[in-house]
Structure formats: C-alpha cells, structure tokens
Design a protein around this motif. Structure first.
Motif: not given
Ligand SMILES: [Fe+2]
Ligand SMILES: [Fe+2]
Length: 262
Positions: A72, A102, A105, A192
């Motif tokens: 990530e 991202e 995440h 994703e």
């Molecule tokens: Fe990701």
C-alpha cells in the motif's frame, strides 16, 4: 535496455467503468467509511489489541503485515507517478482517486502493525527478507511510464491479488483471532476491485487500439508474475499463490494473454 512503451493513440477508447466524479467519489467513500467503522466497532477491545492471537501467529504474521503495509505504501508512490505522468485526463482522474484509496489502506495497515505491538524498526526488515512482495514493488517504483505502471500494478498485481486472495487472507486471519486484519481486508476489496476494473479497461483499450500492443503487455505480465513467484516459494503460501494466479488469468486470458512460464 530501453523500456518498451505503448501509447493509446485514441484516448477516447478508455473510460473508467466506475465513472466517478469528485462528488460521487467523496459520497461513496463517506459511505464506505461508515460501513468500515460500523464493522470495526463490533471488534472487542482485546481482539483489537491482539490479545487473543498466539505468539506463534504474530511471529509468522509479520511478513504478511509487511506485504500488506509496504504494497500500500508503494502504491501511494507509483500511483502518484502514474497520475503525474498520465498521458490523458481520464486516466489521471482514475489514478488520483486510486491514490486517495491507497492512502486509506496504508493507514489501516499501519494500525495493524501498531496494535499488534510490532516495533517499527522491524517492519522494513520483514519486507526485505526473502519470500515477500518486495522485489515486485521495488520494480514498480522504478518505473515512470503511467501505462506500464498501471498495467503492471492494477491489471496484473491487483488483478491477481484481489478480490479472491483478500478473501483467503481475511478468512485466514479471522480463524486465528486477527479480526482487525480480517475487517481491513474485507474493507479494501471494493476499492481494489475498482482499481482492477480500470486497469482492465486500459488493457482492453490498448489492445483494441493496436493489437501489436498485446506482445508488450504479455512481456509486462511475465516480468510481473516472475517477480511475484518468490512469494510462493517453498510452498508455504501455495493456496494463496494458486488463488492469485487464478484471479489474474480469469481477466487476462479472455483478452488474449497467455499463461506465463516459470
Ligand atoms: Fe490498496
Ligand atoms: Fe489498489
């Protein structure tokens, strides 16, 4: 050797299936956040602080935490490069929304490391040890061409890693008492999936634009999967690796790509 490049001569061939505007993106992520927080509040305090997992689980899970966290973290860099160098606006927009995903995440995975009590000085060493995704992501971080980055990162790597393998990872973590990882893996699946679908739309557009692009995309696939193969080495992650390849080939073979030899 100069890297091969492919261009989309007719950018109108690409459109992101998610069809997001800033308004829609923000509203969607607000809903996702509520859903995530609702699930997270169901985790008992002890479980949230890794009191219910075995010491053996934590010892073995450090590599997996590192694979999650650093992939990530890498994504926040290579997707930013892809956005900065995007050859047309629609691709830049998709990459910028992905960049925000991202980052979230990354924050979830940092929390796992912290709550599990793994000292930060051990994180990078775990990722740099053999059998992790480090080699693949270090390669991606060296690239500058947006199309190559997104084909390798979104279409190949994410196409392989999700959604099938996130389900395997979530179930495996949950069975061992690591509920936070399970909730995190399930929360990122929808993002994703969106990254994969615009990666796939890009590959499809490139092949329709010029069938000759298929050779270069095949080469990018082979390079990527070979860099990943070491994660499965020794057979410890056999189930994960098989799911990984199966998810990828499900989207790649219908577009005319072939199975990579190892
Ligand atoms: Fe990701
Ligand atoms: Fe992603």
């Amino acid at each position: 050797m100069a890297r091969k490049r492919v261009a989309l001569k007719d950018p109108a061939r690409f459109s992101d299936p998610a069809n997001l505007t800033w308004e829609r993106y923000v509203a969607m992520q607000a809903r996702e956040r509520e859903r995530y927080l609702a699930e997270r509040t169901t985790i008992p305090e002890d479980a949230l602080n890794y009191k219910n997992v075995s010491p053996r689980y934590l010892k073995n899970a450090v590599d997996q935490f590192a694979n999650n966290y650093y992939s990530e973290l890498s994504a926040t860099h290579y997707v930013a490069t892809a956005a900065a160098n995007a050859p047309f606006d629609e691709l830049k927009t998709s990459a910028l929304f992905q960049l925000a995903d991202e980052q979230r995440h990354l924050e979830m995975d940092r929390e796992v490391f912290e709550r599990a009590g793994i000292p930060e000085r051990d994180w990078l060493a775990a990722w740099e040890s053999p059998g992790t995704t480090c080699r693949f992501f270090r390669h991606l971080l060296e690239l500058e061409d947006s199309i190559e980055i997104l084909v390798k990162g979104n279409f190949v790597a994410e196409g392989a890693a999700g959604p099938g393998t996130f389900t395997v990872l979530a179930d495996g973590a949950e069975a061992r008492g690591d509920v936070l990882s399970a909730v995190n893996h399930r929360a990122r699946i929808r993002d994703e999936t969106r990254h994969i679908s615009y990666g796939r739309a890009l590959v499809k557009a490139l092949i329709e634009d010029d069938p000759g692009n298929l050779d270069t995309i095949q080469q990018w696939q082979d390079e990527s999967l070979r860099l990943f193969a070491e994660v499965a080495r020794g057979g410890e992650r056999q189930e994960w690796w098989e799911g990984f390849l199966a998810s990828y080939y499900k989207i790649a073979l219908p577009l005319g790509l072939r199975v990579t030899g190892f």
